[in-house]
Motif scaffolding. Structure first.
Motif, short mmCIF file in Angstrom:
data_model
loop_
_atom_site.label_atom_id
_atom_site.label_comp_id
_atom_site.label_asym_id
_atom_site.label_seq_id
_atom_site.Cartn_x
_atom_site.Cartn_y
_atom_site.Cartn_z
N TRP A 31 0.84 -1.19 0.00
CA TRP A 31 0.00 0.00 0.00
C TRP A 31 0.88 1.24 0.00
O TRP A 31 1.99 1.24 0.53
CB TRP A 31 -0.89 0.02 1.24
N THR A 32 0.34 2.34 -0.55
CA THR A 32 1.00 3.63 -0.41
C THR A 32 0.97 4.03 1.06
O THR A 32 0.12 3.56 1.84
CB THR A 32 0.30 4.71 -1.24
N PRO A 33 1.86 4.94 1.49
CA PRO A 33 1.84 5.38 2.89
C PRO A 33 0.48 5.94 3.30
O PRO A 33 0.03 5.70 4.43
CB PRO A 33 2.93 6.45 2.93
N ARG A 34 -0.19 6.72 2.43
CA ARG A 34 -1.47 7.29 2.84
C ARG A 34 -2.56 6.22 2.96
O ARG A 34 -3.44 6.33 3.81
CB ARG A 34 -1.89 8.41 1.89
N ALA A 35 -2.51 5.19 2.13
CA ALA A 35 -3.47 4.10 2.27
C ALA A 35 -3.20 3.32 3.56
O ALA A 35 -4.14 2.92 4.26
CB ALA A 35 -3.40 3.17 1.06
N MET A 36 -1.92 3.11 3.89
CA MET A 36 -1.58 2.43 5.14
C MET A 36 -2.03 3.26 6.34
O MET A 36 -2.48 2.71 7.35
CB MET A 36 -0.07 2.17 5.22
N ASP A 37 -1.93 4.59 6.24
CA ASP A 37 -2.40 5.45 7.33
C ASP A 37 -3.90 5.25 7.57
O ASP A 37 -4.36 5.25 8.73
CB ASP A 37 -2.12 6.92 7.00
N VAL A 38 -4.65 5.10 6.49
CA VAL A 38 -6.10 4.87 6.61
C VAL A 38 -6.36 3.55 7.32
O VAL A 38 -7.17 3.47 8.26
CB VAL A 38 -6.77 4.88 5.22
N LEU A 39 -5.68 2.50 6.90
CA LEU A 39 -5.89 1.18 7.51
C LEU A 39 -5.45 1.18 8.97
O LEU A 39 -6.10 0.56 9.82
CB LEU A 39 -5.12 0.12 6.72
N THR A 40 -4.37 1.89 9.27
CA THR A 40 -3.90 1.97 10.65
C THR A 40 -4.90 2.74 11.52
O THR A 40 -5.19 2.34 12.66
CB THR A 40 -2.53 2.67 10.71
#
Length: 329
Positions: free
Chosen positions: A97-106
């Motif tokens: 995932w891109t960092p911003r997508a990972m931020d959403v999942l986190t």
């Protein structure tokens, strides 16, 4: 289901569906639009809410294409967009995932539920502005999605809720949404010649076209010998041949088989049952898988070895259900 298990199952389902969407464009990095497409396909409350306001996978794909084209146009870039190819995520490696997508999942985890609704709510507040742009191309808004979530949450809880415990204590259960009419899904599952299209352990089937498809009929199947890219698959000789015995066929919504290995009779037989229910925008597929009971299964039910086997069975069943969904995407 516990919060941890819910979050783990949701992460697995959304990551697989999202990366499958990315793979159609030759990408190895999934971004917010791929995560949103995965949510539209999700069978939890979030996916149902999105579909009630008319969103579909094809609609999201089209809106994403128009949004990206508009971004390029604003930059003064004119380019021919390559046509999307078939999904090949399951045949390739190296996705993230891109960092911003990972931020959403986190953000959806932690103190939150970690389910698809939490992921969708986190996605709606993601600060880059991409989601607002995408929703505008879909002729909707973040507020409309939140209203749909609230309305769906007020409805009686349906039978489907992602991955749940199987009625059979020895088995596992996975439920998915498939963006296709139930009749089309039934046609796929009820045709023995099409087993390799969705069952990852089957490479070919010996079908007697003159034989009637009724409970009790047995099909000889062979494991795949090569990956789609031509890479040989190493399969032990005792696992090369299967037998698929049809147990139940109730058109148009229930079918089940027993799979066994004639060259390895000590290997437990697996019963796979699939139920299809028509829902808005497609159908719900409820799949259960369980091993044939042994004489001591009750004493082994909660042993570490049995729990490991149940986890492996769950992984296998998620691959099977993903194959069914992928056949229509």
């Amino acid at each position: 289901m516990s919060t941890f298990r819910t979050a783990a199952a949701t992460m697995q389902q959304l990551s697989q569906a999202g990366m499958e969407e990315a793979s159609r464009h030759g990408l190895r990095v999934g971004d917010l639009e791929h995560l949103f497409a995965a949510l539209v396909l999700n069978d939890q409350l979030a996916g149902r809410a999105l579909r009630t306001i008319g969103l579909s996978l094809e609609g999201v794909r089209d809106a994403t294409h128009r949004m990206n084209a508009a971004h390029l146009q604003r930059l003064g870039v004119t380019t021919m967009t390559a046509e999307p190819q078939r999904i090949n995520f399951h045949e390739t490696r190296g996705y993230e995932w891109t960092p911003r997508a990972m931020d959403v999942l986190t953000a959806a985890g932690g103190k939150n539920a970690g389910d698809a609704e939490a992921v969708l709510r986190a996605l709606l507040t993601e600060p880059s502005g991409l989601m607002n742009d995408l929703l505008a191309h879909l002729d909707t808004s973040a507020d409309a999605v939140r209203t749909a979530l609230a309305a769906e949450a007020a409805q009686p809880t349906p039978l489907s809720n992602g991955t749940r415990k199987s009625p059979d204590k020895r088995g596992v259960l996975v439920e998915i949404f498939v963006p296709a009419p139930s009749a089309a899904v039934w046609t796929l599952l009820a045709d023995p010649a099409r087993l390799p299209e969705w069952h990852y352990l089957i490479g070919s089937v010996e079908v007697d076209t003159a034989a009637e498809i009724v409970p009790g009929v047995i099909w000889a199947v062979l494991a795949p010998t090569h990956q789609p890219d031509g890479t040989p698959v190493r399969v032990k000789e005792r696992f090369r041949r299967h037998q698929m015995q049809l147990l139940v066929i109730e058109q148009p919504n229930r079918i089940s088989w027993r799979s066994s290995y004639p060259d390895f009779p000590r290997r437990r037989a697996i019963e796979l049952s699939i139920q299809i229910t028509a829902v808005a925008g497609g159908c719900q597929v409820r799949a259960t898988s369980s091993g044939t009971a042994g004489p001591t299964w009750k004493t082994l039910l909660f042993s570490p070895l049995c729990l490991l086997q149940r986890f492996l069975d769950w992984i296998s069943l998620t691959q099977i259900t993903a194959g069914i969904s992928r056949a229509f995407r």
